[in-house]
Design an enzyme around this catalytic site. Structure first.
Site, PDB file in Angstrom:
ATOM      1  N   GLU A 187       0.889  -1.364  -0.064  1.00 44.93           N
ATOM      2  CA  GLU A 187       0.135  -0.023  -0.052  1.00 44.93           C
ATOM      3  C   GLU A 187       0.728   1.066  -0.008  1.00 44.93           C
ATOM      4  OE1 GLU A 187      -3.217  -0.122  -0.576  1.00 44.93           O
ATOM      5  OE2 GLU A 187      -3.408  -2.147   0.033  1.00 44.93           O
ATOM      6  N   HIS A 233      -1.342  -5.964   1.899  1.00 41.81           N
ATOM      7  CA  HIS A 233      -2.372  -6.792   1.776  1.00 41.81           C
ATOM      8  C   HIS A 233      -2.063  -7.764   0.837  1.00 41.81           C
ATOM      9  CE1 HIS A 233      -5.788  -3.402   2.457  1.00 41.81           C
ATOM     10  NE2 HIS A 233      -6.045  -4.709   3.301  1.00 41.81           N
ATOM     11  N   CYS A 283      -8.450  -1.937   7.576  1.00 40.95           N
ATOM     12  CA  CYS A 283      -6.815  -1.807   7.265  1.00 40.95           C
ATOM     13  C   CYS A 283      -6.292  -0.350   7.180  1.00 40.95           C
ATOM     14  CB  CYS A 283      -6.541  -2.893   6.051  1.00 40.95           C
ATOM     15  SG  CYS A 283      -6.740  -4.725   6.594  1.00 40.95           S
TER      16      CYS A 283
END
Ligand code: PCA
Length: 217
Positions: free
Chosen positions: A86, A173, A149
């Site tokens: 991310e 992830h 998250c």
């Protein structure tokens, strides 16, 4: 915190408990397969509840206790085909399902006083590159979603920023494990072995980056 080149770096790795209809969470299965020491990094692992705010509170409590040099958080992303490193966390909670404590915030900022977003401070592109070198699919992800998250990633980066810490932080992830898709046709999954390898590579890249940062100071 500035480390000498011969010092061990400390990396806090967080995973999540199962949530929704799942009874396992690949992030926690990965943590069971990762040792407490990886090259020249000490790995401290915690499993977090999939709960808004409590997940941030548990992590910041641990940060105060152990003062890590970096934090890598891991979570499950249904329908993802690869390891998603991310790039950004945004200041919004918008949950399609409730968390495991029954909370379902909709269009609520993570921190009403916080900035719109934070970028990850771990070397996102280098992590993707090194994972792909091992023939494991990985890519930069430009959205961590709007559920727990993203909330945790934002909360950690916000805590670091507000407290003027030099701690690096980021989020990865991972897809479902094969055992989670037995009754979900056409759903992507990845083996635990590949996911564990990918996370170990990410930790190695982060620790090399930390060593570089300290020698440049
Ligand atoms: N994945 C969820 C929260 C916990 C997890 O493992 C998410 O992507 O927000």
């Amino acid at each position: 915190m500035i480390k000498g080149s011969d010092e061990i770096v400390k990396i806090l790795v967080t995973s999540f408990e199962p949530f929704g209809k799942e009874n396992i969470n690949p992030s926690s299965e990965i943590l069971k397969s990762i040792g407490d020491r990886l090259a020249d990094a000490e790995i401290i692992k915690i499993q977090l509840p999939t709960v808004f705010h409590l997940s941030i509170d548990k992590t910041t409590e641990k940060i105060r206790e152990i003062n890590p040099d970096a934090i890598l958080s891991i979570g499950q992303a249904a329908m993802r085909y690869d390891i998603g490193v991310e790039r950004i966390a945004i200041n919004i909670d918008d949950a399609k399902i409730s968390d495991t404590a029954g909370q379902q915030p909709i269009d609520i900022p993570v921190d009403p006083q916080g900035p719109i977003a934070y970028f990850a401070t771990i070397p996102v592109k280098k992590i993707v590159e090194e994972i792909r070198k091992e023939k494991i699919p990985a890519s930069v992800s430009n959205t961590a979603g709007t559920y727990v998250c993203n909330h945790l990633m934002y909360g950690i980066l916000n805590y670091i920023h507000k407290n003027g810490l030099s701690t690096k932080a980021g989020f990865i992830h991972v897809p479902y494990l094969s055992e989670q898709v037995l009754d979900k046709p056409h759903t992507p999954f990845m083996s635990l072995e590949d996911m564990t390898k990918a996370i170990s590579i990410a930790l190695r890249v982060i620790s090399i980056d930390l060593a570089k940062t300290s020698t440049n100071d």
